[in-house]
Design a protein around this motif. Structure first.
Motif, mmCIF file in Angstrom:
data_model
loop_
_atom_site.group_PDB
_atom_site.id
_atom_site.type_symbol
_atom_site.label_atom_id
_atom_site.label_comp_id
_atom_site.label_asym_id
_atom_site.label_seq_id
_atom_site.Cartn_x
_atom_site.Cartn_y
_atom_site.Cartn_z
ATOM 1 N N ASP A 46 33.607 53.404 56.002
ATOM 2 C CA ASP A 46 34.718 52.545 56.439
ATOM 3 C C ASP A 46 34.302 51.077 56.486
ATOM 4 O O ASP A 46 35.062 50.195 56.088
ATOM 5 C CB ASP A 46 35.234 52.993 57.810
ATOM 6 N N GLU A 47 33.074 50.807 56.968
ATOM 7 C CA GLU A 47 32.591 49.423 57.015
ATOM 8 C C GLU A 47 32.422 48.847 55.612
ATOM 9 O O GLU A 47 32.806 47.703 55.349
ATOM 10 C CB GLU A 47 31.249 49.357 57.761
ATOM 11 N N ILE A 48 31.871 49.644 54.712
ATOM 12 C CA ILE A 48 31.685 49.179 53.330
ATOM 13 C C ILE A 48 33.037 48.969 52.657
ATOM 14 O O ILE A 48 33.228 48.009 51.912
ATOM 15 C CB ILE A 48 30.819 50.193 52.533
ATOM 16 N N LYS A 49 33.976 49.823 52.932
ATOM 17 C CA LYS A 49 35.300 49.705 52.305
ATOM 18 C C LYS A 49 36.016 48.432 52.780
ATOM 19 O O LYS A 49 36.725 47.795 51.999
ATOM 20 C CB LYS A 49 36.138 50.933 52.622
ATOM 21 N N LYS A 50 35.799 48.046 54.064
ATOM 22 C CA LYS A 50 36.405 46.810 54.567
ATOM 23 C C LYS A 50 35.903 45.597 53.801
ATOM 24 O O LYS A 50 36.627 44.624 53.631
ATOM 25 C CB LYS A 50 36.091 46.627 56.057
ATOM 26 N N VAL A 51 34.666 45.662 53.331
ATOM 27 C CA VAL A 51 34.100 44.555 52.565
ATOM 28 C C VAL A 51 34.447 44.683 51.087
ATOM 29 O O VAL A 51 34.750 43.696 50.416
ATOM 30 C CB VAL A 51 32.559 44.510 52.766
ATOM 31 N N ALA A 52 34.423 45.903 50.556
ATOM 32 C CA ALA A 52 34.577 46.122 49.120
ATOM 33 C C ALA A 52 35.998 45.911 48.626
ATOM 34 O O ALA A 52 36.196 45.427 47.510
ATOM 35 C CB ALA A 52 34.111 47.525 48.761
ATOM 36 N N VAL A 53 37.002 46.257 49.420
ATOM 37 C CA VAL A 53 38.402 46.140 48.960
ATOM 38 C C VAL A 53 38.784 44.680 48.701
ATOM 39 O O VAL A 53 39.325 44.365 47.642
ATOM 40 C CB VAL A 53 39.360 46.828 49.960
ATOM 41 N N PRO A 54 38.503 43.734 49.611
ATOM 42 C CA PRO A 54 38.842 42.347 49.288
ATOM 43 C C PRO A 54 38.032 41.807 48.095
ATOM 44 O O PRO A 54 38.555 41.002 47.317
ATOM 45 C CB PRO A 54 38.490 41.571 50.554
ATOM 46 N N LEU A 55 36.823 42.265 47.944
ATOM 47 C CA LEU A 55 36.021 41.790 46.817
ATOM 48 C C LEU A 55 36.499 42.370 45.494
ATOM 49 O O LEU A 55 36.324 41.748 44.445
ATOM 50 C CB LEU A 55 34.541 42.137 47.033
ATOM 51 N N ASN A 57 39.530 42.730 44.630
ATOM 52 C CA ASN A 57 40.695 41.938 44.219
ATOM 53 C C ASN A 57 40.419 40.447 44.336
ATOM 54 O O ASN A 57 41.320 39.668 44.646
ATOM 55 C CB ASN A 57 41.902 42.307 45.091
ATOM 56 N N TRP A 58 39.209 40.027 44.076
ATOM 57 C CA TRP A 58 38.829 38.627 44.293
ATOM 58 C C TRP A 58 39.582 37.682 43.373
ATOM 59 O O TRP A 58 39.881 36.557 43.756
ATOM 60 C CB TRP A 58 37.327 38.441 44.144
ATOM 61 N N GLU A 59 39.929 38.129 42.156
ATOM 62 C CA GLU A 59 40.644 37.233 41.239
ATOM 63 C C GLU A 59 42.023 36.885 41.783
ATOM 64 O O GLU A 59 42.470 35.749 41.663
ATOM 65 C CB GLU A 59 40.750 37.873 39.863
ATOM 66 N N GLU A 60 42.673 37.870 42.400
ATOM 67 C CA GLU A 60 43.998 37.614 42.960
ATOM 68 C C GLU A 60 43.901 36.786 44.243
ATOM 69 O O GLU A 60 44.725 35.895 44.477
ATOM 70 C CB GLU A 60 44.712 38.939 43.255
ATOM 71 N N ASN A 61 42.892 37.073 45.068
ATOM 72 C CA ASN A 61 42.778 36.401 46.359
ATOM 73 C C ASN A 61 42.291 34.959 46.238
ATOM 74 O O ASN A 61 42.656 34.111 47.049
ATOM 75 C CB ASN A 61 41.820 37.171 47.269
ATOM 76 N N PHE A 62 41.469 34.691 45.233
ATOM 77 C CA PHE A 62 40.869 33.363 45.125
ATOM 78 C C PHE A 62 41.306 32.604 43.875
ATOM 79 O O PHE A 62 40.634 31.675 43.438
ATOM 80 C CB PHE A 62 39.339 33.480 45.137
ATOM 81 N N ALA A 63 42.440 32.972 43.293
ATOM 82 C CA ALA A 63 42.900 32.309 42.070
ATOM 83 C C ALA A 63 43.275 30.849 42.329
ATOM 84 O O ALA A 63 43.179 30.006 41.444
ATOM 85 C CB ALA A 63 44.092 33.062 41.483
ATOM 86 N N HIS A 64 43.717 30.531 43.529
ATOM 87 C CA HIS A 64 44.152 29.172 43.839
ATOM 88 C C HIS A 64 42.977 28.202 44.038
ATOM 89 O O HIS A 64 43.158 26.991 44.056
ATOM 90 C CB HIS A 64 45.038 29.187 45.093
ATOM 91 N N ILE A 65 41.745 28.723 44.176
ATOM 92 C CA ILE A 65 40.578 27.858 44.397
ATOM 93 C C ILE A 65 40.018 27.422 43.051
ATOM 94 O O ILE A 65 39.679 28.240 42.207
ATOM 95 C CB ILE A 65 39.493 28.590 45.212
ATOM 96 N N LYS A 66 39.946 26.120 42.853
ATOM 97 C CA LYS A 66 39.390 25.561 41.624
ATOM 98 C C LYS A 66 38.158 24.729 41.986
ATOM 99 O O LYS A 66 38.231 23.842 42.837
ATOM 100 C CB LYS A 66 40.405 24.647 40.938
ATOM 101 N N PRO A 67 37.022 24.978 41.360
ATOM 102 C CA PRO A 67 35.832 24.175 41.656
ATOM 103 C C PRO A 67 35.974 22.761 41.096
ATOM 104 O O PRO A 67 36.560 22.558 40.042
ATOM 105 C CB PRO A 67 34.711 24.941 40.966
ATOM 106 N N ASP A 68 35.428 21.783 41.820
ATOM 107 C CA ASP A 68 35.489 20.411 41.334
ATOM 108 C C ASP A 68 34.424 20.196 40.253
ATOM 109 O O ASP A 68 33.603 21.058 39.980
ATOM 110 C CB ASP A 68 35.318 19.416 42.483
#
Length: 191
Positions: A46-55, A57-68
């Motif tokens: 359960d602890e690993i799944k809490k970390v693994a699920v957001p990771l 879908n990282w492309e969807e969650n962090f698509a708005h972040i653009k590196p300078d």
């Protein structure tokens, strides 16, 4: 003793793969059966799944972040540096240190710790004692008259050993230089 009887250790890697949905179907049934029977592994999953699920879908969650631009340059430099071959000296030094650590220090770590403790004990002992320079610079307890007599006796014995033809008289003391300028010395020598 716990590690010898802990059969869950072999499932930990598979639990991580299961949480990331990367476990093959052939192994999935065995792991799910173990999860149903073991509460510790279920909590770990359960602890690993809490970390693994957001990771996952990282492309969807962090698509708005653009590196300078500066960050992109740093990344590019880090990639180029990592891909360049390292110098032989750097690799040799790292290998030598790692080998020394693995073969000399780590197997004898208790011995090194004992030597360090002994060194600290000696340092503390030396710091707690009074200054030893007093012993070295202490004045002689022999009176000067007796010292002179002992020196004359030693010279007499040495003269007997050397023989009658040689004397132990002190050499001529060096002549004192004249404290006159050179021009005056020449005129005195010529006159």
């Amino acid at each position: 003793m716990k590690r010898f009887f802990n059969c869950c250790r072999r499932y930990r890697g598979s639990l991580c793969l299961l949480a990331g949905s990367a476990l093959p179907e052939s192994d999935r049934v065995e792991i799910e059966n173990h999860l149903a029977a073991c509460a510790d592994c279920k909590n770990y999953y359960d602890e690993i799944k809490k970390v693994a699920v957001p990771l996952a879908n990282w492309e969807e969650n962090f698509a708005h972040i653009k590196p300078d631009r500066a960050l992109q340059m740093r990344w590019a430099k880090a990639v180029r540096t990592a891909s360049e071959p390292k110098s032989v000296r750097t690799l040799w030094t790292a290998l030598a240190l790692r080998t020394a650590w693995r073969e000399l220090i780590w197997p004898c770590r208790r011995t090194w710790a004992g030597l360090a403790a002994a060194w600290l004990g000696i340092a503390a002992f030396n710091l707690s004692h009074p200054d030893h320079r007093e012993i070295v610079t202490a004045k002689s307890t022999i009176p000067p008259g007796e010292m002179r007599l002992a020196l004359q006796e030693q010279r007499r014995i040495l003269a007997e050993i050397i023989g009658p033809g040689l004397s132990l008289s002190p050499a001529e003391p060096p002549r004192r230089p004249n404290n006159q300028p050179r021009s005056q010395l020449r005129s005195v020598a010529l006159a």
